[in-house]
Motif scaffolding. Structure first.
Motif, PDB file in Angstrom:
ATOM      1  N   THR A  52       0.837  -1.202   0.000  1.00  0.00           N
ATOM      2  CA  THR A  52       0.000   0.000   0.000  1.00  0.00           C
ATOM      3  C   THR A  52       0.871   1.250   0.000  1.00  0.00           C
ATOM      4  N   ARG A  53       1.897   1.243   0.830  1.00  0.00           N
ATOM      5  CA  ARG A  53       2.814   2.387   0.886  1.00  0.00           C
ATOM      6  C   ARG A  53       3.524   2.569  -0.444  1.00  0.00           C
ATOM      7  N   LEU A  54       3.933   1.475  -1.050  1.00  0.00           N
ATOM      8  CA  LEU A  54       4.618   1.518  -2.332  1.00  0.00           C
ATOM      9  C   LEU A  54       3.707   2.076  -3.432  1.00  0.00           C
ATOM     10  N   ALA A  55       2.459   1.637  -3.444  1.00  0.00           N
ATOM     11  CA  ALA A  55       1.505   2.132  -4.442  1.00  0.00           C
ATOM     12  C   ALA A  55       1.254   3.627  -4.259  1.00  0.00           C
ATOM     13  N   ALA A  56       1.142   4.075  -3.013  1.00  0.00           N
ATOM     14  CA  ALA A  56       0.935   5.503  -2.755  1.00  0.00           C
ATOM     15  C   ALA A  56       2.156   6.306  -3.180  1.00  0.00           C
ATOM     16  N   ARG A  57       3.319   5.774  -2.945  1.00  0.00           N
ATOM     17  CA  ARG A  57       4.562   6.454  -3.356  1.00  0.00           C
ATOM     18  C   ARG A  57       4.614   6.587  -4.880  1.00  0.00           C
ATOM     19  N   TYR A  58       4.323   5.504  -5.591  1.00  0.00           N
ATOM     20  CA  TYR A  58       4.305   5.567  -7.052  1.00  0.00           C
ATOM     21  C   TYR A  58       3.248   6.557  -7.543  1.00  0.00           C
ATOM     22  N   ALA A  59       2.061   6.515  -6.934  1.00  0.00           N
ATOM     23  CA  ALA A  59       0.981   7.412  -7.360  1.00  0.00           C
ATOM     24  C   ALA A  59       1.323   8.873  -7.077  1.00  0.00           C
ATOM     25  N   SER A  60       2.176   9.118  -6.092  1.00  0.00           N
ATOM     26  CA  SER A  60       2.527  10.507  -5.763  1.00  0.00           C
ATOM     27  C   SER A  60       3.456  11.125  -6.803  1.00  0.00           C
ATOM     28  N   ILE A  61       4.176  10.313  -7.564  1.00  0.00           N
ATOM     29  CA  ILE A  61       5.106  10.870  -8.552  1.00  0.00           C
ATOM     30  C   ILE A  61       4.654  10.656  -9.990  1.00  0.00           C
ATOM     31  N   MET A 138      -1.931   7.577   2.725  1.00  0.00           N
ATOM     32  CA  MET A 138      -2.028   8.857   2.041  1.00  0.00           C
ATOM     33  C   MET A 138      -0.659   9.532   2.099  1.00  0.00           C
ATOM     34  N   VAL A 139      -0.222  10.044   0.948  1.00  0.00           N
ATOM     35  CA  VAL A 139       1.053  10.770   0.877  1.00  0.00           C
ATOM     36  C   VAL A 139       0.855  12.040   0.071  1.00  0.00           C
ATOM     37  N   LEU A 140       1.743  12.995   0.295  1.00  0.00           N
ATOM     38  CA  LEU A 140       1.714  14.241  -0.465  1.00  0.00           C
ATOM     39  C   LEU A 140       2.254  14.004  -1.865  1.00  0.00           C
ATOM     40  N   ARG A 141       1.692  14.709  -2.836  1.00  0.00           N
ATOM     41  CA  ARG A 141       2.193  14.617  -4.206  1.00  0.00           C
ATOM     42  C   ARG A 141       3.542  15.304  -4.280  1.00  0.00           C
ATOM     43  N   GLU A 142       4.390  14.823  -5.135  1.00  0.00           N
ATOM     44  CA  GLU A 142       5.696  15.420  -5.331  1.00  0.00           C
ATOM     45  C   GLU A 142       5.738  16.108  -6.682  1.00  0.00           C
ATOM     46  N   SER A 143       6.664  17.030  -6.823  1.00  0.00           N
ATOM     47  CA  SER A 143       6.747  17.798  -8.073  1.00  0.00           C
ATOM     48  C   SER A 143       7.600  17.058  -9.090  1.00  0.00           C
ATOM     49  N   MET A 144       7.203  15.837  -9.380  1.00  0.00           N
ATOM     50  CA  MET A 144       7.907  15.046 -10.385  1.00  0.00           C
ATOM     51  C   MET A 144       6.953  14.790 -11.536  1.00  0.00           C
TER      52      MET A 144
END
Length: 163
Positions: A52-61, A138-144
């Motif tokens: 779940t954490r990995l999917a959120a990380r990928y979705a954030s970038i 839930m994670v913050l979006r990154e500027s990537m």
């Protein structure tokens, strides 16, 4: 004569000791395997949370497109399948993406939710399958973006977002 009676007692005691050992060892072995399966279940549970954490990380970038979500879903499904004890349902309903604020064009955060995952435990003489709870991160979006630009001016596709 007393020596012969003593040998018969030893022979009878030896038979009882073998039966006691067989019974106690089988109980010990079943409990030992149950402990191993419990540990394997906890490992699978932790792996589902990490997925779940990995999917959120990928979705954030990556972008919010359904193509990007499909790529992320395939990567996470591959990660979960490598654990071996978790059954992932077919289709796309087991992973949901939510971008905040809703209806955003430049989203600030993303939430990923995994649900309907099942874990298979194999305790001796008893196979057990139960549903894992819903996992959310839930994670913050990154500027990537989907393109990585280097300091020398060259650029290439972001390998995480492009399969």
């Amino acid at each position: 004569m007393p020596c012969q009676l003593q040998n018969q007692r030893i022979d009878k005691q030896f038979g009882v000791a073998i039966i006691e050992f067989a019974l106690s060892f089988s109980i010990f072995w079943i409990v030992f395997m149950a402990v191993i399966e419990f540990c394997r279940g906890m490992y699978a549970w932790n792996s589902a949370q990490e997925a779940t954490r990995l999917a959120a990380r990928y979705a954030s970038i990556c972008s919010e497109s359904s193509t990007q979500q499909s790529i992320i879903r395939n990567k996470v499904k591959s990660y979960i399948s490598s654990v071996g004890a978790i059954s992932v349902p077919s289709g796309i309903g087991w992973m949901a993406f939510s971008y905040y604020p809703s209806g955003c064009t430049t989203c600030e955060s993303v939430e990923v939710k995994l649900s309907n995952l099942k874990i298979d435990l194999q305790i001796p003489f008893y196979n057990l399958q139960f549903n894992l709870p819903e996992f959310k991160t839930m994670v913050l979006r990154e500027s990537m973006s989907n393109t990585v630009t280097y300091t020398n001016g060259s650029s290439e596709n972001n390998s995480i977002c492009n399969g």
